[in-house]
Scaffold this active site. Sequence first.
Site, PDB file in Angstrom:
ATOM      1  N   HIS A 106       0.622   3.749 -10.663  1.00 31.96           N
ATOM      2  CA  HIS A 106      -0.448   4.115  -9.708  1.00 31.96           C
ATOM      3  C   HIS A 106       0.188   4.812  -8.491  1.00 31.96           C
ATOM      4  CE1 HIS A 106      -3.746   3.472  -6.881  1.00 31.96           C
ATOM      5  NE2 HIS A 106      -4.441   2.740  -7.728  1.00 31.96           N
ATOM      6  N   ARG A 118       0.843  -1.215   0.000  1.00 34.69           N
ATOM      7  CA  ARG A 118       0.000   0.000   0.000  1.00 34.69           C
ATOM      8  C   ARG A 118       0.873   1.258   0.000  1.00 34.69           C
ATOM      9  NH1 ARG A 118      -4.446   0.297  -1.968  1.00 34.69           N
ATOM     10  NH2 ARG A 118      -5.275  -1.366  -0.663  1.00 34.69           N
ATOM     11  N   ARG A 162       2.190  -6.071 -10.354  1.00 36.67           N
ATOM     12  CA  ARG A 162       2.603  -5.507  -9.056  1.00 36.67           C
ATOM     13  C   ARG A 162       2.775  -6.567  -7.972  1.00 36.67           C
ATOM     14  NH1 ARG A 162      -2.797  -2.509  -6.616  1.00 36.67           N
ATOM     15  NH2 ARG A 162      -4.290  -4.164  -7.075  1.00 36.67           N
ATOM     16  N   ASP A 187     -12.386   9.406  -7.164  1.00 38.35           N
ATOM     17  CA  ASP A 187     -11.894   8.290  -7.982  1.00 38.35           C
ATOM     18  C   ASP A 187     -12.279   8.603  -9.428  1.00 38.35           C
ATOM     19  OD1 ASP A 187     -10.959   5.928  -8.977  1.00 38.35           O
ATOM     20  OD2 ASP A 187     -12.122   4.627  -7.642  1.00 38.35           O
ATOM     21  N   GLU A 225      -2.141   9.183 -11.178  1.00 37.73           N
ATOM     22  CA  GLU A 225      -1.636   8.007 -11.882  1.00 37.73           C
ATOM     23  C   GLU A 225      -1.549   8.295 -13.380  1.00 37.73           C
ATOM     24  OE1 GLU A 225      -4.321   4.795 -10.727  1.00 37.73           O
ATOM     25  OE2 GLU A 225      -4.753   5.894  -8.898  1.00 37.73           O
TER      26      GLU A 225
HETATM   27  O1  TA6 Z   1      -6.782   3.929  -9.393  1.00 42.29           O
HETATM   28  C1  TA6 Z   1      -7.834   4.076  -8.503  1.00 42.29           C
HETATM   29  C2  TA6 Z   1      -8.308   2.702  -8.082  1.00 42.29           C
HETATM   30  O2  TA6 Z   1      -8.634   1.954  -9.214  1.00 42.29           O
HETATM   31  C3  TA6 Z   1      -9.474   2.862  -7.114  1.00 42.29           C
HETATM   32  O3  TA6 Z   1     -10.711   2.513  -7.678  1.00 42.29           O
HETATM   33  C4  TA6 Z   1      -9.045   2.093  -5.898  1.00 42.29           C
HETATM   34  O4  TA6 Z   1      -9.800   1.057  -5.509  1.00 42.29           O
HETATM   35  C5  TA6 Z   1      -7.583   1.921  -6.076  1.00 42.29           C
HETATM   36  O5  TA6 Z   1      -7.257   2.007  -7.407  1.00 42.29           O
HETATM   37  C6  TA6 Z   1      -6.757   1.004  -5.240  1.00 42.29           C
HETATM   38  O6  TA6 Z   1      -6.811  -0.280  -5.718  1.00 42.29           O
HETATM   39  P1  TA6 Z   1      -6.064  -1.457  -4.953  1.00 42.29           P
HETATM   40  O7  TA6 Z   1      -6.367  -2.668  -5.783  1.00 42.29           O
HETATM   41  O8  TA6 Z   1      -4.609  -1.122  -4.918  1.00 42.29           O
HETATM   42  O9  TA6 Z   1      -6.664  -1.505  -3.565  1.00 42.29           O
END
Ligand code: TA6
Length: 301
Positions: A169, A73, A99, A213, A272
């Site tokens: 991201h 995270r 990832r 988002d 991103e």
């Molecule tokens: O890029 C934004 C997003 O797609 C959100 O919708 C959100 O859920 C996030 O990425 C994080 O995703 P993750 O799979 O890393 O928890």
Amino acid sequence: MSLSELNLHFAISNHLKFSEIADGMTVAEVANQFSRCTIALQGAHVTTWQPQGQAPVIWLSPLARYIPSKSIRGGAPICWPWFGPHASDSKLSGHGYARTVPWRVLETRALPDGSTFLRFELIETVATQAQWPNSSTVQLEVTVGQTLRLALVTKNTGQRDFVLGEALHTYFQISDVAQTTIRGLEGTEYLDKVGDPARRTQQGGIVIESEVDRVYVNTAATCLIEDKGLNRTIHIAKSGSHSTVVWNPWTEKANKMGDFGEHGYRNMVCVESANAFENLVTVAAGETHQLTVEYSVESLA
Ligand code: TA6
């Protein structure tokens, strides 16, 4: 490759060494005259970047966990070869598998200007091929200097074209959401993923006061994160990317994730550089596609 082999082949004195951190996760640790950067071999995941004399530019959750096959995270997760949910198979992981799988180190170099260069390649396995039945290679080039440059390079090594979704991201560290405005997307159309999905047009700078988002489409613009609390602007320049995603989960979603920390959502925003929705990329047989970002920081005027 073992830790000692990695250090034997790829460490560079006064630039780079490899270490093992929690749970046996291997990381490349760069420290040169300009900045410090950490990259986990799982996911070629940049987890920290801090220029000399600055607060960290990249946010890593205080509760980030290093678990094999789980995304970390914070940092700069690589979403590849799709962004968001898989188009036809909901059992496959959101944002692809790049990832969460191991990458190998291909090359490291000290550059003449004092920066440090590293190149990683995703290690294909039967499991990755089952999810992405195309012949391809994907590499990440990282240049750690006064700026941080990341280049995600996809090569189609097969006989037929494929369609790719992707994103860097990246979670950026900010003093507080209330002190921050994101600029560069004024007048740009976006898909709003909060509530009932809708298409809207950005009016003015982006101020985060609730969950955000959004996938901004058809934009190659440089974005700026203006942070009055840290008295700085983060510049996000890009090429080979025509979507920009802006995300902050706000209280409820951050709490549900369990790895954000109590107030973590106030100290981060994801901006991103992506190719998603109508900006998916067709990579023709034999061709290479490259998404590049360059992050830099300057004091607020
Ligand atoms: O890029 C934004 C997003 O797609 C959100 O919708 C959100 O859920 C996030 O990425 C994080 O995703 P993750 O799979 O890393 O928890």
